[in-house]
Design a protein around this motif. Sequence first.
Motif, PDB file in Angstrom:
ATOM      1  N   PRO B  28       0.824  -1.210   0.000  1.00  0.00           N
ATOM      2  CA  PRO B  28       0.000   0.000   0.000  1.00  0.00           C
ATOM      3  C   PRO B  28       0.856   1.257   0.000  1.00  0.00           C
ATOM      4  N   GLY B  29       0.428   2.225  -0.782  1.00  0.00           N
ATOM      5  CA  GLY B  29       1.134   3.504  -0.817  1.00  0.00           C
ATOM      6  C   GLY B  29       2.357   3.509  -1.682  1.00  0.00           C
ATOM      7  N   GLY B  84       3.032   8.727   5.445  1.00  0.00           N
ATOM      8  CA  GLY B  84       3.243   7.402   6.012  1.00  0.00           C
ATOM      9  C   GLY B  84       2.073   6.964   6.877  1.00  0.00           C
ATOM     10  N   VAL B  85       1.522   7.902   7.625  1.00  0.00           N
ATOM     11  CA  VAL B  85       0.364   7.581   8.469  1.00  0.00           C
ATOM     12  C   VAL B  85      -0.821   7.192   7.587  1.00  0.00           C
ATOM     13  N   MET B  86      -1.039   7.925   6.507  1.00  0.00           N
ATOM     14  CA  MET B  86      -2.192   7.673   5.648  1.00  0.00           C
ATOM     15  C   MET B  86      -2.086   6.349   4.915  1.00  0.00           C
ATOM     16  N   THR B  87      -0.864   5.932   4.556  1.00  0.00           N
ATOM     17  CA  THR B  87      -0.707   4.693   3.809  1.00  0.00           C
ATOM     18  C   THR B  87      -0.409   3.513   4.721  1.00  0.00           C
ATOM     19  N   GLY B  88      -0.318   3.756   6.020  1.00  0.00           N
ATOM     20  CA  GLY B  88      -0.098   2.661   6.959  1.00  0.00           C
ATOM     21  C   GLY B  88       1.330   2.172   7.039  1.00  0.00           C
ATOM     22  N   HIS B  89       2.283   2.980   6.595  1.00  0.00           N
ATOM     23  CA  HIS B  89       3.685   2.587   6.705  1.00  0.00           C
ATOM     24  C   HIS B  89       4.150   2.738   8.157  1.00  0.00           C
ATOM     25  N   SER B  90       5.214   2.022   8.486  1.00  0.00           N
ATOM     26  CA  SER B  90       5.793   2.203   9.819  1.00  0.00           C
ATOM     27  C   SER B  90       6.657   3.460   9.815  1.00  0.00           C
ATOM     28  N   PRO B 100      10.671  14.391  19.005  1.00  0.00           N
ATOM     29  CA  PRO B 100       9.966  13.697  17.915  1.00  0.00           C
ATOM     30  C   PRO B 100       8.460  13.659  18.153  1.00  0.00           C
ATOM     31  N   GLN B 101       8.082  13.593  19.413  1.00  0.00           N
ATOM     32  CA  GLN B 101       6.649  13.540  19.726  1.00  0.00           C
ATOM     33  C   GLN B 101       5.947  14.823  19.301  1.00  0.00           C
ATOM     34  N   THR B 102       6.629  15.972  19.453  1.00  0.00           N
ATOM     35  CA  THR B 102       5.991  17.229  19.024  1.00  0.00           C
ATOM     36  C   THR B 102       5.888  17.276  17.507  1.00  0.00           C
ATOM     37  N   ILE B 103       6.888  16.730  16.825  1.00  0.00           N
ATOM     38  CA  ILE B 103       6.807  16.702  15.361  1.00  0.00           C
ATOM     39  C   ILE B 103       5.616  15.848  14.956  1.00  0.00           C
ATOM     40  N   LEU B 104       5.453  14.717  15.605  1.00  0.00           N
ATOM     41  CA  LEU B 104       4.352  13.817  15.243  1.00  0.00           C
ATOM     42  C   LEU B 104       2.996  14.421  15.598  1.00  0.00           C
ATOM     43  N   LYS B 105       2.991  15.236  16.632  1.00  0.00           N
ATOM     44  CA  LYS B 105       1.716  15.824  17.044  1.00  0.00           C
ATOM     45  C   LYS B 105       1.235  16.851  16.031  1.00  0.00           C
ATOM     46  N   ASN B 106       2.148  17.455  15.303  1.00  0.00           N
ATOM     47  CA  ASN B 106       1.781  18.536  14.390  1.00  0.00           C
ATOM     48  C   ASN B 106       1.746  18.107  12.925  1.00  0.00           C
ATOM     49  N   LEU B 107       1.459  16.859  12.676  1.00  0.00           N
ATOM     50  CA  LEU B 107       1.361  16.434  11.279  1.00  0.00           C
ATOM     51  C   LEU B 107       0.149  17.090  10.634  1.00  0.00           C
ATOM     52  N   PRO B 108       0.237  17.414   9.340  1.00  0.00           N
ATOM     53  CA  PRO B 108      -0.922  18.035   8.693  1.00  0.00           C
ATOM     54  C   PRO B 108      -2.085  17.059   8.569  1.00  0.00           C
ATOM     55  N   CYS B 109      -3.273  17.615   8.597  1.00  0.00           N
ATOM     56  CA  CYS B 109      -4.488  16.798   8.562  1.00  0.00           C
ATOM     57  C   CYS B 109      -4.803  16.419   7.121  1.00  0.00           C
ATOM     58  N   PRO B 110      -5.123  15.165   6.849  1.00  0.00           N
ATOM     59  CA  PRO B 110      -5.470  14.800   5.472  1.00  0.00           C
ATOM     60  C   PRO B 110      -6.819  15.377   5.072  1.00  0.00           C
ATOM     61  N   VAL B 111      -6.923  15.770   3.826  1.00  0.00           N
ATOM     62  CA  VAL B 111      -8.210  16.184   3.284  1.00  0.00           C
ATOM     63  C   VAL B 111      -8.886  14.901   2.818  1.00  0.00           C
ATOM     64  N   GLU B 112      -9.956  14.526   3.505  1.00  0.00           N
ATOM     65  CA  GLU B 112     -10.485  13.183   3.335  1.00  0.00           C
ATOM     66  C   GLU B 112     -11.080  12.962   1.946  1.00  0.00           C
ATOM     67  N   ASP B 113     -11.992  13.861   1.572  1.00  0.00           N
ATOM     68  CA  ASP B 113     -12.652  13.588   0.299  1.00  0.00           C
ATOM     69  C   ASP B 113     -11.893  14.285  -0.831  1.00  0.00           C
ATOM     70  N   ASP B 114     -12.075  13.731  -1.981  1.00  0.00           N
ATOM     71  CA  ASP B 114     -11.348  14.207  -3.136  1.00  0.00           C
ATOM     72  C   ASP B 114     -11.781  15.633  -3.471  1.00  0.00           C
ATOM     73  N   SER B 173      -2.433   6.598  15.928  1.00  0.00           N
ATOM     74  CA  SER B 173      -2.245   5.421  16.767  1.00  0.00           C
ATOM     75  C   SER B 173      -2.373   4.133  15.964  1.00  0.00           C
ATOM     76  N   ASN B 174      -2.835   4.232  14.708  1.00  0.00           N
ATOM     77  CA  ASN B 174      -2.985   3.023  13.903  1.00  0.00           C
ATOM     78  C   ASN B 174      -1.668   2.518  13.327  1.00  0.00           C
ATOM     79  N   VAL B 175      -0.667   3.381  13.262  1.00  0.00           N
ATOM     80  CA  VAL B 175       0.579   2.947  12.635  1.00  0.00           C
ATOM     81  C   VAL B 175       1.656   2.735  13.690  1.00  0.00           C
TER      82      VAL B 175
END
Lengths: 316, 392
Positions: B28-29, B84-90, B100-114, B173-175
């Motif tokens: 995937p991805g 990576g989060v969106m495609t389920g990569h590690s 690193p935790q602050t970097i991960l906290k500020n990831l941009p939000c995916p635009v869900e619908d096309d 939390s899924n990845v």
Amino acid sequence: MASLLQQIVNGNESSSLIVIQDSVDVSGRPLLRCLTNQLSSRVDQVHVFLFDCSPTVFLSGFDPAVRSKVICHDGWSDPLEWNGISLPDDHNIIHYSALNDFRSHIESHMTKGVQSIAVVIDSLSPVIINKSVTLVCKALHQLTQSTDWEGPDISEIICLLHQDVHDVSATSAVCHIATTVLYLEPYRSIAPIQEEPMALCELVHRRKSGKVIRMREGLSVDHDYRLFVFPDKTTANVEVEVEAQPDPTANLTFNLTLKESERRAKDNVVLPYTKVQQRHGHPIKIGSSEHSGKIFYEPDEADDYDEEDPDDDLDI
Amino acid sequence: MLKMAAPMNTTTSTSFQKKTRGKVAQIPGARPSLQNGQLLVSTGVPSLDFLVGGGLAVGTVLLIEEDTYGSYAQLLLRYFLAEGVMTGHSLFVASADDKPQTILKNLPCPVEDDPVKKSAEAIKSNEGAMSAEDRMKIAWRYEHLPKHQSTPSTHRFGHFYDLSKSMPDDRLSNVACHCLHMTDESCVSSPPYRRLFQQMEKQILDGGFSLLQKQSSNRNILRLAVHSLGSPLWGEELSTTQHDRHQGAELCQFLHALRALIRNSLAVCVITMPTHLFTDVAVTRRLERLCDTAIELESFAGSEKEKNPVYKEYHGLFHIKQLPRLNSLTGHMPDTMDLAFKLKRKKLTIEKLHLPPELPETVSRTQEDPVPRAIAPSIGCGSLGGRSKLDF
């Protein structure tokens, strides 16, 4: 708008790590004392680490109210532990040798119930020379991350750095971790300090949002550690020359504007093609017939499509 | 030759064979490159993918040379992690400056619908609302043209992100995600670069991303992100040797070892580095050569160029220092190297650098000509020396 330097000094513009870069031509110590003076009114305790002058010299000239809040750590009398045993004195002695020394000194000399503290370091230069740049950078970074340790937050750290005794890599490394850097330059003038600046200050301030502001201002500090800020003359002069644009529509031989009655008359004129349309009885349609082409557009991966600004013309 | 994560499988005897694409297990991805069949993953910024040849090839290292204040480089890193989060990569994040935790906290939000589909719907709803007043008076022949239609593409590579919001926690939390903060006091014994390499090696081996090991059926990709490698905080505090020369040698060794490690694994690495702090240019060049792709961000923030009208539409210049040449003599080459980036409210884009339209002389343009004028040879009709209006 008050000047940026003034805002940083009185704390309206927050900055976690301020570095003052001075040289032998202009001393940054008056500005540092002025900042210390201002800090003492904002926070409960100011911890001053002195590596370049003795605590008595530094404290002289401050009001008793300010002195009561300032706690001096003496790194001046015995920086390299040559005296052996440190004498019990009213000022504690610091031999800066390990990464955690700043923090542990602050912790051991803090009175209970203190809510907010600030740190002033009079000259990082001896530490950089005696130890290393990496150590200084790491220690400063550790202090800025003060939310990690129990105890009050460090609201501001102010350091003096003599730029002319280090190489460029050392100063740029320290400035890299700073949020505000004040580069001082001399300004030679014989006028009283209330009228003419005694130094020029190039200021690079990084806001939390990531916006970077660069300004040049003149400053002087008087004997009571009051700050006078002057706008920079070289930049101020540029803005003045506004040339009046000639209005091209001023002296025309014809009329460009329409009155309401004239507009109505214009709208009533039958355009030539309107007659053609009506003669055929129905408006001509293009594209609706089956034989004409259609456009299918498949967005490419390289197309960045912003749904709020499809034409990519808004200045957001 | 190094074995790459390419979807090639040559076992038959004849040299002629149909190029097949179905041999590689679907991850995937990731998708194979159109040019050389390398397995690519998206950086999270579609325009960056396009510039580096469709995406980052699995098994390669991308070096981002930071802008002076580092904010744009960190943004690209966050895009990379968000993808990576969106495609389920590690994920594996290492940093010495910000946690690193602050970097991960500020990831941009995916635009869900096309967004393309959404805009097509908007056009459709507008169509019904069009009434007689909207009829065109002058350009009436165009009135009945069918509206712009677009069919959203079925195959998607990369996602769209909204910088104004941050990634919801449940997605994160899924990845599988590992962090390494270099200033943690627990393990300051070994040199920092060695520690980072050991951690990366451990991640690759433990997660089953190595191609040298026996492979499991459901394979995944590991995204390694290193923030601000080589900044003053990566040094060893007790070393008294010359700061950057010492660090340069260690960094080169690290990147060399990293490249060998990554080549044999289903991993892709993005490193940001404040190369403007290195006084020796040769060190920077050496580091660029040790990575597969190297790009440099030159932000206008706090520099003279910020006020230059030529660059008024952009936030910085984008320099391509090195493009990957994988299993081939030549690689992808973009049309132009004059690129600039622009940060809008919701996203970052990289574009061709266009000059703004020539405007009448206004106050903002009274400075000297920003584009250094080429000195034209004064042959023929031009008068020597000073420029006159009669020159042609």
